[in-house]
Design a protein around this motif. Sequence first.
Motif, mmCIF file in Angstrom:
data_model
loop_
_atom_site.group_PDB
_atom_site.id
_atom_site.type_symbol
_atom_site.label_atom_id
_atom_site.label_comp_id
_atom_site.label_asym_id
_atom_site.label_seq_id
_atom_site.Cartn_x
_atom_site.Cartn_y
_atom_site.Cartn_z
ATOM 1 N N ALA A 72 -5.808 1.180 -4.255
ATOM 2 C CA ALA A 72 -5.321 -0.175 -3.963
ATOM 3 C C ALA A 72 -6.489 -1.061 -3.541
ATOM 4 C CB ALA A 72 -4.267 -0.119 -2.862
ATOM 5 N N ALA A 73 -7.388 -0.523 -2.727
ATOM 6 C CA ALA A 73 -8.508 -1.313 -2.218
ATOM 7 C C ALA A 73 -9.440 -1.744 -3.347
ATOM 8 C CB ALA A 73 -9.276 -0.492 -1.181
ATOM 9 N N VAL A 74 -9.772 -0.806 -4.237
ATOM 10 C CA VAL A 74 -10.664 -1.131 -5.349
ATOM 11 C C VAL A 74 -10.034 -2.198 -6.234
ATOM 12 C CG1 VAL A 74 -11.734 -0.238 -7.440
ATOM 13 C CG2 VAL A 74 -11.809 1.095 -5.345
ATOM 14 N N SER A 75 -8.739 -2.042 -6.509
ATOM 15 C CA SER A 75 -8.061 -3.008 -7.367
ATOM 16 C C SER A 75 -8.006 -4.376 -6.706
ATOM 17 C CB SER A 75 -6.633 -2.551 -7.662
ATOM 18 O OG SER A 75 -6.616 -1.193 -7.930
ATOM 19 N N ALA A 234 -0.401 1.659 -7.264
ATOM 20 C CA ALA A 234 -1.221 1.485 -6.062
ATOM 21 C C ALA A 234 -1.881 0.118 -6.110
ATOM 22 C CB ALA A 234 -2.271 2.598 -5.977
ATOM 23 N N ALA A 235 -2.354 -0.277 -7.290
ATOM 24 C CA ALA A 235 -2.988 -1.583 -7.450
ATOM 25 C C ALA A 235 -1.998 -2.705 -7.143
ATOM 26 C CB ALA A 235 -3.530 -1.725 -8.872
ATOM 27 N N LEU A 236 -0.760 -2.530 -7.622
ATOM 28 C CA LEU A 236 0.266 -3.545 -7.365
ATOM 29 C C LEU A 236 0.529 -3.667 -5.866
ATOM 30 C CD1 LEU A 236 2.328 -5.570 -8.432
ATOM 31 C CD2 LEU A 236 3.964 -3.684 -8.665
ATOM 32 N N ALA A 237 0.597 -2.513 -5.201
ATOM 33 C CA ALA A 237 0.816 -2.516 -3.751
ATOM 34 C C ALA A 237 -0.334 -3.223 -3.051
ATOM 35 C CB ALA A 237 0.972 -1.083 -3.237
ATOM 36 N N GLY A 238 -1.556 -2.943 -3.493
ATOM 37 C CA GLY A 238 -2.733 -3.581 -2.905
ATOM 38 C C GLY A 238 -2.667 -5.093 -3.067
ATOM 39 N N PHE A 239 -2.276 -5.514 -4.258
ATOM 40 C CA PHE A 239 -2.177 -6.947 -4.527
ATOM 41 C C PHE A 239 -1.136 -7.594 -3.619
ATOM 42 C CE2 PHE A 239 -0.122 -10.467 -6.734
ATOM 43 C CZ PHE A 239 -1.209 -11.265 -7.049
ATOM 44 N N ALA A 250 -11.526 -5.344 2.583
ATOM 45 C CA ALA A 250 -11.889 -3.932 2.406
ATOM 46 C C ALA A 250 -10.874 -2.995 3.062
ATOM 47 C CB ALA A 250 -13.277 -3.684 2.975
ATOM 48 N N ASP A 251 -10.149 -3.509 4.064
ATOM 49 C CA ASP A 251 -9.249 -2.584 4.769
ATOM 50 C C ASP A 251 -7.863 -2.490 4.119
ATOM 51 O OD1 ASP A 251 -8.299 -5.035 5.345
ATOM 52 O OD2 ASP A 251 -8.316 -4.816 7.531
ATOM 53 N N ILE A 252 -7.694 -3.122 2.977
ATOM 54 C CA ILE A 252 -6.410 -2.992 2.271
ATOM 55 C C ILE A 252 -6.207 -1.540 1.834
ATOM 56 C CG2 ILE A 252 -5.416 -3.446 -0.027
ATOM 57 C CD1 ILE A 252 -5.859 -6.354 0.463
ATOM 58 N N GLY A 253 -5.043 -1.030 2.048
ATOM 59 C CA GLY A 253 -4.763 0.349 1.621
ATOM 60 C C GLY A 253 -5.069 1.371 2.695
ATOM 61 N N GLY A 254 -5.727 0.937 3.772
ATOM 62 C CA GLY A 254 -6.098 1.881 4.826
ATOM 63 C C GLY A 254 -4.894 2.546 5.474
ATOM 64 N N SER A 255 -3.736 1.858 5.457
ATOM 65 C CA SER A 255 -2.556 2.420 6.123
ATOM 66 C C SER A 255 -1.525 2.913 5.112
ATOM 67 C CB SER A 255 -1.924 1.339 7.005
ATOM 68 O OG SER A 255 -1.555 0.246 6.183
#
Lengths: 348, 500
Positions: A72-75, A234-239, A250-255
Motif C-alpha cells: 500500500a505504501a509503495v503504491s 492493498a494499493a486501493l486501501a493505501g489510496f 511514508a507511514d501509510i499501511g503501517g497499521s
Amino acid sequence: MRRRIWADPRLGLLVVIVVLVAVFTALRPAFLDVDLTIVPIQSDLTVFVVVGLAQLAVLSLGHMNLAVGRMAAVSAFAAGWAYDKLAVPLVVGLLIGLAVGALVGAAAGWTIAATGVNSFVVTLALDFALIGLVSLLYSTFSDGVAFHVAPAGMDILRGDTFADYCAGDLCGPPIPLVVPIALVAALAVGVFFRNSRLGREILMTGSNLQAARLSGIPTSRRIIQAHTLSGLLAALAGFLLAVTNGAFSADIGGSFLLPSFLGPVLGGTLLAGGAVSVLGTVFGAALTEVIQTGLNLLQFEVEKFKIYIGIVLLVALSLDRLRQVLAERRKQEVPRVPEPVEQKEGVA
Amino acid sequence: MTVTAEKLVKKFPGVRALDEATLRLAPGSVHALLGENGAGKSTLIKIMTGVLRPDGGRIVLADGGEAHFGGPHDAQRAGIGVVHQERNLIPAFSVAENIALPAVPQRFGFVDRAAARALAKRCLAQLKVQLDVDRPVSTLSVAQTQLVEIAKALAVDSQVLLLDEPTASLTSDEADRLFTVMRELRDQGHAIVLVSHKLDEVFAIADTVTVLRDGRSVAEAQPLADLDHDEIVNLMVGRAHAVLELARTPVDRTATPALELDGIGTADGHEDVSLAVRPGEIVGLYGLVGAGRSELARAVLGLDKITAGTVRIRGEQARIRDVGEALRRYRIGYVTENRKEEGVFLTQPISRNIAVTVWRRLARAGLVRERDENSLVATYRERLGMRLSGPAQLAGELSGGNQQKVSLAKWLAADCDILVIDEPTVGIDVRTKAAFHELIVGLAADGLAILLISSDLPEMVTLADRVLVMRDHRLVGEVDNDHDYDRTSQEVGRLLHQAR
C-alpha cells in the motif's frame, strides 16, 4: 441446510456487533452521533474492508501477504508522486497506484510460485525490503516524508458525504463518498471468487494443490494472479487511506497488517485456503472498527487502549474458535445424507 | 487376552450404525472382521479403541470387568492397540522415537534415548524384523512403516491388535511378510483382528471370522474352516452374489490407436516402452508396486519428462507439456490412484469437483453459473450411480466409492476419449467394485480408449482386453485376455516372475 446457518460465523459476528453497539451507546450516547462517530467510522471501515480483502485474496490459496501494508505504501508513493510531479488527474493517479501495487503483488506471487518458498517468508522479506525502499523514495523525491497534494476532486472525496447533496429537500444519507468504492471492491471480489473461473480455480489450488494440477489447472499462474489481486487491493486501501488523511506519506499501511487478518479470519475465511467469505470480511472489519471506536470514546489512554484492544480481539477470536469447534462437533455427530450408511466410512 | 464386545449399539441420527453387533476375540488367534463399506466395521473399531462411546451393549475384558473407555488412551492402557489405514507416524522422527512415542522412557525429565532404542529393538525383535532403529521413518517403505506401527502397538504391550486394511498398499511379497509377522504374534498369544476387503488373504491367514451386515453381526467368531469363499460373500452382501460376466464389444484392432507410445524413455527410468490403445479397448498395465506404471502415465500427461520416443494421439505426433494441454488439446484424462490426495478436493462441493475441468466451457463472460454445474452433477449422478445428498455436499463426506466416481466424472464431463485409470477400486467394497467394473466396461463400449493400471489381478482379468506386464520400468510381455482367470493369471504371473 439449517445446520449451515447455525455454523455460519457471520451470524455470530452480526450479533456481537449489535450487542457492542448497544453497550457503547448506553455508556456513551455520543456513539451514535453522526459527525463524531458514524461518519468517521465509515471512512475508516472503507479502508479496512479493502485491507481485509487484500489479505483474503491470498488466504484463498492458504497463503499470507505480510507485505500488505508496504505494498500500500509503495503504491501510495507512486500515486502521490504522479500528482506532485506530473499533475495528473485524480483517477489517473489512482490507476498508477493500482498498477504499481499489482506489479509488486505479482512479483511476490512469481517468487513464491517459482521457488516454492513459503509465502510467509517471501512476503516477510519483501516487506522488509519495501520499508527501506519507501523511506528512500520519499526522502529522494519529496521534500520530506509526504506529498501534500490535492488533485481536483480529492477534497470532495475526503470530506463530503451523500448528505451534502440534495435534490430539493431530499438529501442523501450521511455516508461518505468513499464508501461505495469499498462496496464495489467487495462485490467484485465476491463475484470473482464465487462465480469466475479464475477465482474458483484459485480456490481449488488453495484447497489441494496437487489435485488442482492434476485437474489441468495452471497452478503457478493462479498463485501469481492471486498475489497480483492482493497487491492491487492493498494499493486501493493505501489510496483510500491517503485520501482520508489528505496526504500521501511514508507511514501509510503501517497499521494494516493486524486488521488485514482480523477481518477475514473473524469472518470465517480459513487460513488453510480453499474457502473465503467476503461478507464475513466486511463484518469482521466492522467489529474491529466498532471495538476501536468504542474504546476510543470511553477515553482509554493510548497505552491502555492498545492493551484492551488486544485483549478484546483475542477474546473475540477465541469465542469464534469455540463456535467453530462446537459447529464441527455437531457436524460430526449428524451425518448429512439421508442414507448415512453409505457415506460413513468415507468420512472416517 | 479375551475381549468380548457384546451387543454393541451405536446410533447416529437416522441410522443405527451398530445394531447389537458382537465381536468375541480369543488370545492366540487371527480374527477376520468383514463387511461391506457402511456395514459398521469402522464404528466397531472406533468403539473398541475408545474413539466413540457405545449407546448400548458392553465390552468385557479378560478379568470379567466391564471396560468404559473415555478415550483412546484408556483403550491403549487396557491393552488394545490399533494400526490404522492412515499412517500415524511422525516422518521426521527415527524408528526408535516413533515406537517409544506412546510411553517415552525418561531419565531426569529428559528422553532416555538408550532406553527408547532398546525398547524399539525389543519390539522389532518380537516381530522378527530387521530394521535400523535410527533411520528416520520418512526413508522407510510403506511396508516398513506398517511394521513400525505394529511395533509401536507392542511397545505399550497391546494384547489385542486391530489391523485396518493393512495390505491395501503392499505388494504381495510384502503382504506375505506381514502375514508371517501376524502368525508370529498369534503364536505368542496375541489376539489379532484383521479388517480387509481381500478375501484371499483372509482365507490365507485368519482362523475365525465375524461378518457385519447393516450393523449386525451375521456371523459371530465362526471358524473359517467351516466356510468357503462364496458363503462369506453371501454373508456380506446378504444375497447370492452373481458372478459378473460382462458382455464386451469386440475391438476393431485395425483402427488407428487413440493413444500410442513408441519407444518411450523417461527421466524416471522407463526404457523403450511401446504400446497402443484403440478406441473401445481396455488395455491393462499390470505389475508390482514400484514397477513404474503410474510414473509412465504421469510422463505421458506431461508431469514428468519424456526423454526418448514418440507419443501419438489419434495418429498425430503429440508433445504434451501439462495436464491442461492433455485435457483440452488431446482429451486425455487421468484418474489418479491417490483419490484423497490427488483425485478429489475433499473440502469442496461435489459440483466444483466435477465441473473443475469444464469451467472454461461453462463460463459465460468469465462467469460460471451454478445452475450449469448442478445439471452437470445431475447427469453424472445418474450415469455413474453416485449417492449424494446434493451438489453442494462436500466431497470429503462421501464414501470411497463415491469419491472415486466424482474423480472419474470430472474427466467424463470434459469429454475425454482417452482415459488412464489408475487403481480404480483400491479400498472399495465388493458391491461397489462390481458396479465400477460395469461402468468401466460401459465406457469402453461407448468408444473410449482406456489404459487401466491395476495391481488387482482378478480385476485385470475381468476388464482388460490385453494385459501388458511391466517390470522395472520396461514392458516384459503381453497376454491376450480370454477372461479365463486361471490361464490368464498364470500367464501374467509367469511374465512377472520369469528369470531375466
